[in-house]
Design an enzyme around this catalytic site. Structure first.
Site, PDB file in Angstrom:
ATOM      1  N   SER A  22       0.828  -1.213   0.000  1.00 30.24           N
ATOM      2  CA  SER A  22       0.000   0.000   0.000  1.00 30.24           C
ATOM      3  C   SER A  22       0.860   1.260   0.000  1.00 30.24           C
ATOM      4  CB  SER A  22      -0.940   0.002   1.216  1.00 30.24           C
ATOM      5  OG  SER A  22      -0.207  -0.179   2.419  1.00 30.24           O
ATOM      6  N   ASN A 109      -2.207  -2.752  13.015  1.00 32.87           N
ATOM      7  CA  ASN A 109      -3.656  -2.560  12.954  1.00 32.87           C
ATOM      8  C   ASN A 109      -4.111  -1.330  13.730  1.00 32.87           C
ATOM      9  OD1 ASN A 109      -3.507  -4.868  11.502  1.00 32.87           O
ATOM     10  ND2 ASN A 109      -4.545  -6.188  12.986  1.00 32.87           N
ATOM     11  N   THR A 154     -39.421  26.649 -10.657  1.00 27.95           N
ATOM     12  CA  THR A 154     -39.723  25.271 -10.263  1.00 27.95           C
ATOM     13  C   THR A 154     -39.913  24.534 -11.586  1.00 27.95           C
ATOM     14  OG1 THR A 154     -42.116  25.584 -10.188  1.00 27.95           O
ATOM     15  CG2 THR A 154     -40.910  25.953  -8.128  1.00 27.95           C
ATOM     16  N   HIS A 155     -39.507  23.286 -11.644  1.00 30.29           N
ATOM     17  CA  HIS A 155     -39.579  22.499 -12.894  1.00 30.29           C
ATOM     18  C   HIS A 155     -38.806  23.184 -14.027  1.00 30.29           C
ATOM     19  CE1 HIS A 155     -42.973  20.375 -10.927  1.00 30.29           C
ATOM     20  NE2 HIS A 155     -43.307  21.599 -10.540  1.00 30.29           N
ATOM     21  N   SER A 276     -13.031  26.506 -27.727  1.00 29.81           N
ATOM     22  CA  SER A 276     -13.150  25.294 -28.531  1.00 29.81           C
ATOM     23  C   SER A 276     -12.049  25.311 -29.577  1.00 29.81           C
ATOM     24  CB  SER A 276     -14.521  25.273 -29.201  1.00 29.81           C
ATOM     25  OG  SER A 276     -14.467  24.505 -30.387  1.00 29.81           O
ATOM     26  N   LYS A 282     -16.769  30.046 -29.226  1.00 26.58           N
ATOM     27  CA  LYS A 282     -17.161  29.376 -27.988  1.00 26.58           C
ATOM     28  C   LYS A 282     -16.400  29.836 -26.752  1.00 26.58           C
ATOM     29  CE  LYS A 282     -18.997  25.512 -27.864  1.00 26.58           C
ATOM     30  NZ  LYS A 282     -20.199  24.975 -27.330  1.00 26.58           N
ATOM     31  N   ASN A 284     -16.547  28.137 -23.017  1.00 23.25           N
ATOM     32  CA  ASN A 284     -17.195  27.016 -22.321  1.00 23.25           C
ATOM     33  C   ASN A 284     -16.964  27.038 -20.811  1.00 23.25           C
ATOM     34  OD1 ASN A 284     -18.072  25.987 -24.787  1.00 23.25           O
ATOM     35  ND2 ASN A 284     -16.172  24.830 -25.074  1.00 23.25           N
ATOM     36  N   GLU A 289     -18.459  22.152 -15.479  1.00 24.01           N
ATOM     37  CA  GLU A 289     -18.783  20.816 -16.010  1.00 24.01           C
ATOM     38  C   GLU A 289     -17.932  19.737 -15.351  1.00 24.01           C
ATOM     39  OE1 GLU A 289     -18.959  20.807 -20.390  1.00 24.01           O
ATOM     40  OE2 GLU A 289     -19.331  22.953 -20.211  1.00 24.01           O
ATOM     41  N   GLN A 321      -7.472  -2.229   3.783  1.00 29.46           N
ATOM     42  CA  GLN A 321      -6.447  -1.418   3.128  1.00 29.46           C
ATOM     43  C   GLN A 321      -7.059  -0.599   1.985  1.00 29.46           C
ATOM     44  OE1 GLN A 321      -2.266  -2.806   2.804  1.00 29.46           O
ATOM     45  NE2 GLN A 321      -2.678  -2.954   0.621  1.00 29.46           N
ATOM     46  N   LYS A 324      -8.156   3.519   2.115  1.00 31.74           N
ATOM     47  CA  LYS A 324      -7.376   4.736   1.931  1.00 31.74           C
ATOM     48  C   LYS A 324      -7.560   5.370   0.562  1.00 31.74           C
ATOM     49  CE  LYS A 324      -4.122   2.503   4.079  1.00 31.74           C
ATOM     50  NZ  LYS A 324      -5.042   1.788   5.003  1.00 31.74           N
TER      51      LYS A 324
HETATM   52  N1  ARG Z   1      -1.177  -1.474   4.979  1.00 31.35           N
HETATM   53  C1  ARG Z   1      -2.122  -1.973   5.905  1.00 31.35           C
HETATM   54  C2  ARG Z   1      -3.461  -1.217   5.733  1.00 31.35           C
HETATM   55  O1  ARG Z   1      -3.447  -0.230   5.090  1.00 31.35           O
HETATM   56  C3  ARG Z   1      -1.631  -1.774   7.289  1.00 31.35           C
HETATM   57  C4  ARG Z   1      -2.166  -2.749   8.280  1.00 31.35           C
HETATM   58  C5  ARG Z   1      -1.621  -4.070   8.021  1.00 31.35           C
HETATM   59  N2  ARG Z   1      -1.980  -5.015   9.007  1.00 31.35           N
HETATM   60  C6  ARG Z   1      -1.897  -6.322   8.781  1.00 31.35           C
HETATM   61  N3  ARG Z   1      -2.192  -7.083   9.738  1.00 31.35           N
HETATM   62  N4  ARG Z   1      -1.610  -6.774   7.602  1.00 31.35           N
HETATM   63  O2  ARG Z   1      -4.481  -1.610   6.196  1.00 31.35           O
END
Ligand code: ARG
Length: 458
Positions: A22, A109, A154-155, A276, A282, A284, A289, A321, A324
């Site tokens: 990760s 963890n 409205t609408h 454009s 144009k 834009n 958008e 994981q 993130k």
């Molecule tokens: N890279 C892991 C995550 O983002 C960290 C935690 C990993 N823990 C494990 N027991 N493999 O969740």
């Protein structure tokens, strides 16, 4: 080197390593990881779990690592499993045995749960700041255009006259709620998970309150399984961010409409529009958008988080994981969208004459005409019916309510007199809407001031 290499006889397969890693997306939490480790080591030292001197060595080493990462002297190894592994490995390479003691009474963890909370708490502040700037811009513009009449819809059909300032303040109210919602999410993020270990806490006599104080958390988690398995805080923030994107997207949609020749209520500054490659005429509204378009990916991030969590047994699972990239993308996208959106609104040229001209068509003062008859003693339903018939007559004769001769009015209902023209003038229509929350220019001024005051006290 893997943190868990002990029971393994082979290196992990290279492609599997990439799949499992990760670091490509969690290295942005390097600062939070290091700060968390410094607090953890300090607490371990204070509690006599590790030697105080060693704790200091760890903290100095970590501080140096952060300085070098910041200056670019130390590159984060893209082959490391994650940022936690990288920092610990680097520390151990530098300070030896002391570094190996850092992970006492800690698991990745509870570490990752901590890093993510610390990182997102700061992002909440940034998002709130950006949203507040947008609200301020809206209030200033609303004050400037508090008396500019435009059709309310409205609408997408012209309905009743409002003021442009009032329309802008509708968005200011939405963004104010977004600021609050993000603040609520931040409040629940403000709980320290560290000390929960892998899932079952630890036998070491930790002072978790001390760690919380060192890191600026207001509370300590009360259940170790919950603390390492909970990602509610990501879901809450993604939901709040999604709603902000809904608001930005609706606003964008209106700006796109208002920029069209069909409306021409506003013109975007050249610096915030594009041309454009083939059509020389144009101009834009690309920013609006793109903001509208990007809202979808944020809703996707929210859905990814919910789906990721729904089937997970307690406590940590590697699925987590995936939290993130989703929450980072949601936050990044909102920040990215607000960056050009705010100055786009600030520099947008408003064309009140066109708004007024649009308001003068479409019989948007018909309700006020009926209300005028109510003022003469008629029940609203009768007044409504008479006015409806007058509108039909105007359409048939190519008239407007303003141009229809008094005689015609009086044919429809003898209660009409000269005063009707004043009563249905657009300025009178908006000026009369003074009830709390209504678009009268004085209300718009007061509401804009109220919101600006609120922003000051945040
Ligand atoms: N890279 C892991 C995550 O983002 C960290 C935690 C990993 N823990 C494990 N027991 N493999 O969740």
């Amino acid at each position: 080197m893997k943190l868990w290499a002990g029971r393994f006889q082979k290196e992990v397969d290279a492609k599997t390593n990439d799949f499992n890693s990760s670091i490509s997306f969690d290295s942005r939490m390097a600062k939070e990881d290091i700060e968390g480790s410094i607090a953890h080591a300090t607490m371990l030292g204070a509690c006599g779990i590790i030697d105080k001197k060693e704790a200091e060595t760890i903290c100095d080493g970590l501080q140096k690592i952060w300085e070098e990462i910041q200056s670019g002297a130390l590159a984060i190894d893209p082959n490391a499993e994650d940022i936690h592994t990288f920092v610990e490995g680097e520390l151990t390479a530098r300070v030896g045995d002391a570094g190996k003691r850092l992970h006492t009474a800690r698991s990745r963890n509870d570490q990752v749960a901590l890093d993510l909370r610390c990182y997102l708490k700061k992002e909440c502040v940034t998002l709130q700041e950006q949203l507040r700037t947008l609200i301020e811009v809206l209030c200033q513009k609303a004050k400037k255009h508090s008396g500019d009449v435009m059709p309310g819809y409205t609408h997408l059909q012209r309905a009743q006259p409002i003021t442009f300032g009032h329309h802008l303040l509708a968005y200011a109210e939405m963004f104010l709620r977004d600021v609050e919602r993000i603040g609520d999410a931040a409040k629940r993020m403000d709980v320290l998970p560290l000390g929960s270990g892998a899932l079952a806490g630890t036998t070491y006599p930790l002072d978790r309150e001390l760690t919380a104080r060192l890191l600026g958390f207001s509370a300590v988690s009360q259940n170790s399984l919950d603390a390492v398995a909970d990602r509610d805080f990501c879901v809450e923030l993604a939901a709040a961010v999604s709603l902000s994107m809904v608001h930005l997207s609706r606003f964008s949609e209106e700006i796109i409409l208002w920029c069209s020749w069909e409306f021409k209520f506003v013109e975007l500054d050249d610096a915030f529009s594009t041309g454009s490659s083939i059509m020389p005429q144009k101009k834009n509204p690309d920013i609006a958008e793109l903001v509208r378009g990007k809202s979808g990916r944020v809703f996707g991030d929210l859905m990814a988080l919910l789906s990721m969590l729904k089937g997970l047994p307690l406590a940590y699972n590697k699925d987590m994981q995936e939290d993130k990239e989703a929450i980072f993308d949601a936050v990044d996208t909102l920040k990215l969208c607000l960056t050009p959106f705010i100055p786009m609104i600030e520099t947008m040229r408003v064309l009140p004459e066109n708004m007024r001209a649009a308001a003068a068509k479409g019989f948007i003062n018909a309700t006020d005409c009926a209300d005028y008859l109510v003022g003469k003693g008629l029940p609203f339903r009768d007044a409504y019916k008479i006015t409806g018939a007058l509108v039909a007559q105007c359409i048939a004769q190519g008239e407007t309510l303003e141009s229809l001769p008094l005689l015609e009015y009086q044919n429809a209902c003898p209660s009409f007199d000269e005063g009707v023209y004043q009563a249905i003038s657009l300025e009178a229509c908006v000026a009369g809407r003074k009830v709390i929350g209504a678009p009268a220019p004085e209300n718009v001024q007061a509401q804009a001031n109220r919101i600006l005051e609120l922003l000051k006290n945040k």
